[in-house]
Scaffold this motif. Structure first.
Motif, PDB file in Angstrom:
ATOM      1  N   LEU A 127     -57.787 -26.837  24.787  1.00  0.00           N
ATOM      2  CA  LEU A 127     -57.138 -25.486  23.991  1.00  0.00           C
ATOM      3  C   LEU A 127     -57.812 -25.312  22.770  1.00  0.00           C
ATOM      4  N   PRO A 128     -57.679 -24.127  22.044  1.00  0.00           N
ATOM      5  CA  PRO A 128     -58.162 -24.616  20.986  1.00  0.00           C
ATOM      6  C   PRO A 128     -56.812 -24.860  20.043  1.00  0.00           C
ATOM      7  N   LYS A 129     -57.158 -25.123  18.948  1.00  0.00           N
ATOM      8  CA  LYS A 129     -55.692 -26.570  18.224  1.00  0.00           C
ATOM      9  C   LYS A 129     -54.133 -25.207  18.214  1.00  0.00           C
ATOM     10  N   ARG A 130     -55.035 -24.043  17.572  1.00  0.00           N
ATOM     11  CA  ARG A 130     -54.157 -23.125  17.300  1.00  0.00           C
ATOM     12  C   ARG A 130     -54.635 -21.795  17.646  1.00  0.00           C
ATOM     13  N   ALA A 131     -53.573 -21.007  18.223  1.00  0.00           N
ATOM     14  CA  ALA A 131     -53.673 -19.533  18.680  1.00  0.00           C
ATOM     15  C   ALA A 131     -52.661 -18.596  18.179  1.00  0.00           C
ATOM     16  N   ARG A 132     -52.815 -17.390  17.873  1.00  0.00           N
ATOM     17  CA  ARG A 132     -51.443 -16.406  18.105  1.00  0.00           C
ATOM     18  C   ARG A 132     -50.843 -16.123  19.325  1.00  0.00           C
ATOM     19  N   ARG A 133     -49.253 -15.777  18.984  1.00  0.00           N
ATOM     20  CA  ARG A 133     -48.638 -14.939  19.537  1.00  0.00           C
ATOM     21  C   ARG A 133     -49.476 -14.322  20.168  1.00  0.00           C
ATOM     22  N   GLY A 134     -49.684 -13.648  21.580  1.00  0.00           N
ATOM     23  CA  GLY A 134     -50.459 -12.754  22.749  1.00  0.00           C
ATOM     24  C   GLY A 134     -51.636 -12.504  22.434  1.00  0.00           C
ATOM     25  N   GLN A 135     -52.620 -13.562  21.865  1.00  0.00           N
ATOM     26  CA  GLN A 135     -53.828 -13.894  21.820  1.00  0.00           C
ATOM     27  C   GLN A 135     -54.469 -14.435  23.067  1.00  0.00           C
TER      28      GLN A 135
ATOM     29  N   LYS B 280     -50.595 -31.466  30.115  1.00  0.00           N
ATOM     30  CA  LYS B 280     -50.020 -31.237  29.183  1.00  0.00           C
ATOM     31  C   LYS B 280     -51.086 -30.688  27.735  1.00  0.00           C
ATOM     32  N   VAL B 281     -51.164 -29.801  27.406  1.00  0.00           N
ATOM     33  CA  VAL B 281     -51.575 -29.483  26.143  1.00  0.00           C
ATOM     34  C   VAL B 281     -51.123 -29.280  25.400  1.00  0.00           C
ATOM     35  N   ARG B 282     -51.576 -29.708  23.410  1.00  0.00           N
ATOM     36  CA  ARG B 282     -50.541 -29.612  22.777  1.00  0.00           C
ATOM     37  C   ARG B 282     -51.325 -27.860  22.200  1.00  0.00           C
ATOM     38  N   LEU B 283     -50.500 -26.977  21.019  1.00  0.00           N
ATOM     39  CA  LEU B 283     -50.692 -25.659  21.062  1.00  0.00           C
ATOM     40  C   LEU B 283     -50.209 -25.277  20.038  1.00  0.00           C
ATOM     41  N   ARG B 284     -50.470 -24.744  18.535  1.00  0.00           N
ATOM     42  CA  ARG B 284     -49.786 -24.649  17.211  1.00  0.00           C
ATOM     43  C   ARG B 284     -50.157 -22.691  17.602  1.00  0.00           C
ATOM     44  N   VAL B 285     -48.809 -22.888  17.227  1.00  0.00           N
ATOM     45  CA  VAL B 285     -49.144 -20.922  17.901  1.00  0.00           C
ATOM     46  C   VAL B 285     -48.578 -20.338  15.940  1.00  0.00           C
ATOM     47  N   LEU B 286     -49.305 -19.592  15.983  1.00  0.00           N
ATOM     48  CA  LEU B 286     -48.995 -18.775  14.450  1.00  0.00           C
ATOM     49  C   LEU B 286     -48.691 -17.152  14.836  1.00  0.00           C
ATOM     50  N   ARG B 287     -48.339 -16.976  13.905  1.00  0.00           N
ATOM     51  CA  ARG B 287     -48.436 -15.422  14.434  1.00  0.00           C
ATOM     52  C   ARG B 287     -49.009 -13.960  14.445  1.00  0.00           C
ATOM     53  N   PRO B 288     -48.765 -13.258  14.981  1.00  0.00           N
ATOM     54  CA  PRO B 288     -50.247 -12.169  15.256  1.00  0.00           C
ATOM     55  C   PRO B 288     -50.668 -11.722  13.729  1.00  0.00           C
ATOM     56  N   ALA B 289     -51.997 -11.851  14.141  1.00  0.00           N
ATOM     57  CA  ALA B 289     -52.508 -11.911  12.340  1.00  0.00           C
ATOM     58  C   ALA B 289     -51.874  -9.802  12.239  1.00  0.00           C
ATOM     59  N   HIS B 290     -52.415  -9.769  11.016  1.00  0.00           N
ATOM     60  CA  HIS B 290     -51.510  -8.039  11.255  1.00  0.00           C
ATOM     61  C   HIS B 290     -52.639  -6.943  10.763  1.00  0.00           C
TER      62      HIS B 290
END
Length: 559
Positions: A428-436, A548-558
């Motif tokens: 997976l991408p290393k990071r993704a936003r909620r709802g993305q 299993k995969v690790r992912l950093r979850v970020l806030r949705p973009a404003h």
């Protein structure tokens, strides 16, 4: 069935001819020393005679439905086998002081004697007390006491036809757990047999379903008065009012076992067809007999099973199910439909190995334009039958009031074998936003076929916690077991009446709950502290294992 399957003919209703009732002998006149004979079919449809000796009359005991007559049978017709299952209802005719043969009652129960020649007779007066019309409920099952406490009905088994050895074996295992023996019955002689007059001594079947899947109990006619008949000398289920098929039956032979121990499979029985020609309706089921009227068949539900496989003609099975929903007993759809589906599957696949299939179940109601039902993919032969049992059970249970049913159908499309991939790794991408929505790159492996890559989009839940999270991807390939199906059959065999809070309470509720029997197969994602959901569907490939995969979850973009 592994042969060409005939389409079920419309039920043949045989118009009853005028039949003068035999004279009866009151129990008060029955005693040792009378000249008596019994009547029953030993082979084919011809009624045979055998000698009957009156031993004694046994007094009534609480809960047993009245007194019994203890007799010993002898003669060429029964010497080799004794009195077997299927003889129940065989009338005993004794000469009175004026030389007139009178009916004293029906052979009904064995007493466990080696050789099976000593049996009990239910007095005819006791049987005729329960006329074939809607009576009061018959009450509790037989009590236990004295010699009668060890007596066992001679037609307690269910006879079933139209099933492969595999399907029949599943039902037999369920029957043993439910305390209901199951006997395999041939469909009938290859040349057929004509409709038989249901006179005292003739073989008769009380059928819950008829046609390609026949299910019922076979015994003997005891007494007939015009269009009214009495049979068995003991209950089918002792449920009081009933509505099941009256059919004639064909006897291939009497299978002899002198031990008479049914729990060990050591018991004599008539090998019969599971019914034959529909001739009327059994509508009374009491402790002393089952009785009914010749003429009109009972209300029924047509069931059609169509199974398709690669390179062969479709298999068509048609049956009619006695509809007892207005009485609270269902229509046995939860038993006959999965039996038919299992038989259809056996017929097109012709082995019991892995299988890929789809199954659709539909019930057409007169009051509803759209049928109720479901369609699902499967990667085994047990899960669809378990789902079908549950869905048909909901239809059986909805009886307040029961909706008119035009028919039920099961459609199966199957191929042998299962293409199974094992999940090996995922990126997976290393990071993704909620709802993305993010791309998933999955590596899977197949036995003997190397590795391959699989890509699909996956949406990150809006409720997933922020920060570093572990996401588990898991194969959801289904996979049932015969144990779950057998337990479903046990419930179907024992689940008469009663009602429960889990039953549907409206047609809309029924439709919703049947449609909810839904399976999405493929790859499921599980999110920490969040929901799980299917992220990749597949009805062609079964996925197994997990990664299993690790992912950093970020806030949705404003915005």
């Amino acid at each position: 069935m592994r042969r060409a399957l005939p389409v079920l003919l419309l039920a043949l209703v045989v118009a009853p001819s005028a039949q003068a009732a035999d004279p009866i002998m009151p129990l008060s006149q029955v005693h040792a020393g009378l000249d008596c004979v019994g009547l029953s079919v030993i082979r084919g449809t011809q009624i045979s005679r055998f000698d009957v000796e009156i031993i004694d009359v046994i007094g009534a005991q609480t809960g047993l439905g009245g007194p019994r007559i203890l007799v010993r049978a002898s003669g060429p017709a029964v010497d080799a086998s004794g009195i077997a299952e299927g003889f129940s209802g065989s009338p005993v005719m004794c000469l009175d002081a004026n030389g007139v043969r009178r009916n004293i009652g029906a052979i009904s129960e064995s007493v466990g004697e080696y050789g099976n020649h000593v049996v009990l007779v239910t007095p005819i007066e006791q049987m005729l007390r329960d006329a074939p019309s809607p009576p009061a409920t018959a009450g509790a099952a037989a009590a236990r006491g004295g010699l009668l406490r060890s007596a066992r009905p001679l037609a307690g088994a269910l006879t079933v036809s139209g099933l492969s050895a595999h399907t029949r074996g599943l039902l037999a295992r369920a029957g043993r757990r439910a305390g209901r023996p199951v006997l395999a019955a041939p469909a009938g002689p290859i040349t057929g047999f004509p409709a038989q007059p249901l006179v005292p001594g003739a073989s008769v079947a009380a059928m819950l379903s008829t046609g390609d899947i026949g299910l019922g109990a076979v015994g003997t006619v005891t007494y007939r008065d015009g269009a009214r008949i009495w049979a068995f000398g003991h209950p089918l289920d002792a449920l009081g009012q009933r509505s099941v098929f009256v059919e004639d039956a064909y006897v291939f032979s009497v299978i002899a076992n002198p031990l008479g121990i049914p729990d060990l499979g050591a018991d004599s029985y008539k090998l019969t067809s599971a019914g034959g020609h529909t001739q009327g309706t059994f509508n009374t089921d009491t402790l002393s007999s089952i009785s009914g009227n010749l003429g009109a068949a009972p209300p029924s539900i047509p069931l059609q099973v169509v199974a398709r496989g690669p390179g062969i003609e479709p298999v068509l099975l048609t049956s009619a199910l006695a509809d007892e929903r207005r009485l609270g007993y269902g229509a046995n759809l939860s038993l006959v439909a999965p039996l038919g589906a299992s038989q259809g599957l056996d017929s097109v696949i012709r082995n019991y190995g892995p299988v890929t299939l789809s199954m659709c179940f539909r019930v057409k109601l007169k009051s509803r334009k759209k049928p109720i039902g479901f369609c699902n993919p499967y990667f085994d032969g047990f899960s669809p039958l378990d789902d079908l049992t549950n869905a048909a059970g909901l239809v059986d249970a909805y009886d307040v009031p029961p909706p008119a049913i035009d028919g039920a159908s099961v459609r199966i499309r199957a191929r042998p074998g299962v293409d199974a991939d094992v999940l090996l790794s995922a990126r997976l991408p290393k990071r993704a936003r909620r709802g993305q929505t993010v791309p998933v790159k999955l590596t899977v492996g197949r036995r003997g076929d190397g590795r391959r890559r699989l890509s699909f989009p996956m949406r990150i839940p809006r409720t997933i916690p922020l920060g570093h999270q572990t996401i588990t991807l898991r194969g959801v390939g289904g996979g049932g077991s015969d144990e779950a199906l057998i337990e479903a059959f046990v419930e179907a065999l024992t689940g008469y009446g009663g009602g429960s809070a889990s039953e549907p309470h409206s047609i809309a509720d029924l439709a919703t709950r049947v449609a909810a029997i839904h399976r999405d197969l493929g790859i499921e994602a599980r999110f920490r502290r969040g929901s799980r959901r299917l992220v990749y569907k597949s009805s062609d490939v079964s996925f197994e294992g997990r990664v299993k995969v690790r992912l950093r979850v970020l806030r949705p973009a404003h915005r």
